[in-house]
Design an enzyme around this catalytic site. Structure first.
Site, PDB file in Angstrom:
ATOM      1  N   HIS A 294      47.975  46.956  43.402  1.00 27.85           N
ATOM      2  CA  HIS A 294      49.187  46.766  42.613  1.00 27.85           C
ATOM      3  C   HIS A 294      48.909  46.748  41.111  1.00 27.85           C
ATOM      4  O   HIS A 294      49.830  46.861  40.306  1.00 27.85           O
ATOM      5  CB  HIS A 294      49.938  45.499  43.052  1.00 27.85           C
ATOM      6  CG  HIS A 294      49.370  44.215  42.569  1.00 27.85           C
ATOM      7  ND1 HIS A 294      48.595  43.391  43.358  1.00 27.85           N
ATOM      8  CD2 HIS A 294      49.491  43.568  41.374  1.00 27.85           C
ATOM      9  CE1 HIS A 294      48.260  42.312  42.673  1.00 27.85           C
ATOM     10  NE2 HIS A 294      48.792  42.392  41.467  1.00 27.85           N
TER      11      HIS A 294
ATOM     12  N   ASP B  44      46.027  45.961  49.525  1.00 25.05           N
ATOM     13  CA  ASP B  44      46.126  45.741  48.084  1.00 25.05           C
ATOM     14  C   ASP B  44      44.769  45.905  47.397  1.00 25.05           C
ATOM     15  O   ASP B  44      44.384  45.078  46.563  1.00 25.05           O
ATOM     16  CB  ASP B  44      46.722  44.367  47.778  1.00 25.05           C
ATOM     17  CG  ASP B  44      47.274  44.279  46.355  1.00 25.05           C
ATOM     18  OD1 ASP B  44      47.384  45.342  45.703  1.00 25.05           O
ATOM     19  OD2 ASP B  44      47.582  43.166  45.896  1.00 25.05           O
TER      20      ASP B  44
ATOM     21  N   SER C 279      44.925  39.325  38.510  1.00 20.40           N
ATOM     22  CA  SER C 279      44.915  40.179  39.689  1.00 20.40           C
ATOM     23  C   SER C 279      43.768  41.172  39.654  1.00 20.40           C
ATOM     24  O   SER C 279      43.553  41.863  38.658  1.00 20.40           O
ATOM     25  CB  SER C 279      46.226  40.957  39.790  1.00 20.40           C
ATOM     26  OG  SER C 279      47.276  40.138  40.200  1.00 20.40           O
TER      27      SER C 279
END
Length: 384
Positions: free
Chosen positions: A103, A133, A211
């Site tokens: 993402h 992911d 992230s």
């Protein structure tokens, strides 16, 4: 940083244990929120196996930072669809391979990677596994001084073990935060709606920009990739964050390098766990998985699995009755959606499974050949 709203491995987990809708591979749309990152310099103590050999590898947070921070990078992506995104990544070998979240890079083919404050290079997006992911990047190994991080074994993680995150929250490069492993075997929704298994929960503070960064144990080894935070719709900090286990990453690395993607098994149902909250429905069994709907053209549909047809309400949530109840897989009792989804996730497309089901009071066995999960979790208009 993706905000976690709910979770199971198949199509949607609505409302506690009641609607753990399952496609057997899945995700929910996250809601963005921010957290406050607390910079710490705590001693990393305890954890690991506790043997003399393990103790020799115990490191302070500062020692972990000095060793691993040079291998943590700032990622800037300009996807072909959507707005620019930033996050974190880290080097895994001297050939120029780096890891981050899918993402973070979106559908970009190349991204900009900043090593510290003085060196920015272009990386090619070598592979993506949106269902986990994960994204694998590649830079020219001769263009920058690489400092690979050591990949650990996430199966060694125990609740209470100290962990460290290094990332770029809110653009603050190479920020260190500390915490512990808060829980294991959680589930997360991936960006394409499928479910990520075996997730590590931690209270290590992470925020937007973390992230794709490493979650590191007291020996300086990467045990996970920070991915999402818990979100309840309010502002402020959160003590619940999640990391994709590094063993999941290692299982997919070869396929990502060779093919640019990962093929996942798929059964194609939406279902819920039977538990005490459904006792008022007076179903013929107290434990199992109640099929809500069967996705057209999927493996379960081909095998004759039946979904629900009668709408009911349990504590304000819609539930479809009349569908098959899955009670066993390959002869082993199935008591929950989480158990079923984990079992499917450990198989491969093309594998045959035997589902024990209860239909109209009659016990049946259905043989299902698992298919390949689609790129996106199918929409399920029949699911409450």
């Amino acid at each position: 940083m993706r905000a976690l709203v709910r979770s199971p491995f198949v199509t949607a987990l609505a409302g506690g244990a009641i609607v753990a809708v399952a496609l057997l591979a899945l995700g929910v749309a996250g809601r963005e929120r921010t957290t406050t990152t607390v910079i710490e310099q705590a001693r990393v103590a305890g954890g690991l196996a506790g043997t003399a050999a393990d103790q020799r590898w115990m490191m302070s947070a500062h020692e972990v930072y000095e060793r691993d921070a040079p291998g943590v990078v700032y990622v800037h992506a300009d996807p072909r669809t959507g707005s620019a995104t930033t996050g974190t990544g880290f080097v895994i070998d001297r050939d120029g391979h780096l890891l981050t979240n899918s993402h973070v890079v979106g559908d970009a083919r190349t991204v900009k990677i900043r090593f510290g404050e003085d060196r920015t290079v272009v990386a090619r997006v070598l592979g993506r596994d949106v269902s986990s992911d994960l994204a694998l990047l590649k830079v020219d190994p001769d263009a920058v001084d690489l400092h690979p991080l050591t990949l650990g074994d996430s199966s060694d993680c125990r609740v209470g073990d100290p962990v460290i995150a290094i990332g770029n929250p809110y653009g603050l490069e190479r920020t260190l935060t500390t915490g512990v492993v808060s829980a294991l075997q959680r589930q997360l929704r991936a960006p394409n709606g499928f479910t990520i298994q075996h997730v590590i929960q931690t209270d290590t503070p992470i925020g937007a920009g973390n992230s794709g960064g490493p979650l590191i144990d007291a020996g300086g080894r990467v045990v996970g990739i920070t991915s999402q935070i818990a979100a309840d719709g309010s502002s402020g900090t959160t003590d619940i964050s999640f990391a994709i286990p590094i063993n999941t990453v290692k299982d997919r690395l070869t396929e990502l390098k060779e093919t640019g993607g990962v093929v996942h098994p798929y059964i194609g149902i939406s279902a819920i766990t039977l538990d005490d909250r459904l006792a008022s429905l007076r179903l013929p069994v107290k434990r199992g998985v109640l099929v809500q709907s069967v996705h057209p053209g999927g493996p379960a549909a081909a095998a004759g699995v039946s979904g629900g047809t009668i709408e009911s309400q349990v504590e304000g949530e819609a539930v479809l009755l009349g569908g098959d109840v899955i009670t066993a897989l390959d002869g082993r009792t199935v008591r929950s959606m989480g158990q079923l989804t984990r079992a499917i996730a450990d198989r491969k497309p093309g594998d045959e499974i035997k589902l024990g089901i209860l239909r109209n009071g009659e016990s049946l066995q259905l043989v299902i050949t698992l298919g390949k999960a689609p790129g996106e979790a199918p929409a399920d208009d029949e699911t409450p």
